[in-house]
Design a protein around this motif. Structure first.
Motif, short mmCIF file in Angstrom:
data_model
loop_
_atom_site.label_atom_id
_atom_site.label_comp_id
_atom_site.label_asym_id
_atom_site.label_seq_id
_atom_site.Cartn_x
_atom_site.Cartn_y
_atom_site.Cartn_z
N MET A 1 0.84 -1.16 0.00
CA MET A 1 0.00 0.00 0.00
C MET A 1 0.90 1.25 0.00
N THR A 2 0.51 2.25 -0.78
CA THR A 2 1.31 3.48 -0.88
C THR A 2 0.73 4.56 0.03
N THR A 3 1.61 5.40 0.52
CA THR A 3 1.17 6.50 1.38
C THR A 3 1.05 7.77 0.55
N ASP B 1 5.72 12.28 -3.90
CA ASP B 1 7.07 12.19 -4.46
C ASP B 1 7.04 11.67 -5.89
N ARG B 2 6.21 10.69 -6.14
CA ARG B 2 6.14 10.07 -7.46
C ARG B 2 5.62 11.07 -8.50
N TYR B 3 4.59 11.83 -8.17
CA TYR B 3 3.96 12.71 -9.15
C TYR B 3 4.38 14.18 -9.03
N GLY B 4 5.37 14.48 -8.21
CA GLY B 4 5.95 15.81 -8.16
C GLY B 4 5.09 16.85 -7.47
N ARG B 5 4.38 16.48 -6.44
CA ARG B 5 3.53 17.45 -5.75
C ARG B 5 4.18 18.05 -4.50
#
Length: 131
Positions: free
Chosen positions: A1-3, A9-13
């Motif tokens: 499960m992702t937090t 971090d993955r999508y640059g927010r």
């Protein structure tokens, strides 16, 4: 499960420190600008203000009253004052606008006669201003 942090971090927010500093700098500049503007308007409005202090009056007769007063005005500026006479029921029975030329003195005293329609019980300065 992702937090949520991993997704950010993955999508640059995430916000970079440089972007955060830019935001606070803009807020600080706007706040200082607002404080400066308020300070300037306060100084500018008080520089042209006129105050009047009633020091007495004399009922001359049924048709006039004399008002004695002192004005404090900016040096080198002309001043206009509205004088008012009232009867015992607080109704206005006389009104006069007088203008004074510019002076080198900050405070000046005057006595002016106000014509009335009937017997007045008081005479006073309603307002003074720089025209």
């Amino acid at each position: 499960m992702t937090t949520q942090a991993q997704l950010d971090d993955r999508y640059g927010r995430t916000r970079s420190p440089r972007r955060r500093l830019l935001g606070w700098t803009i807020v600080a500049v706007l706040a200082l600008g607002a404080i400066g503007y308020l300070g300037w308007t306060t100084v500018a409005s008080s520089a042209a203000s006129v105050t009047a202090t009633d020091t007495g009056f004399t009922v001359n007769d049924d048709r006039s009253v004399s008002a004695t007063f002192q004005i404090t005005a900016p040096v080198g500026r002309a001043v206009a004052c509205a004088l008012e006479a009232r009867d015992e029921e607080h109704g206005t029975v006389g009104w006069r606008v007088v203008q004074y030329p510019a002076s080198d003195e900050h405070s000046r005293a005057f006595t002016e006669t106000i014509p009335t329609l009937s017997l007045a019980t008081t005479g006073f300065v309603n307002a003074c201003w720089v025209p």
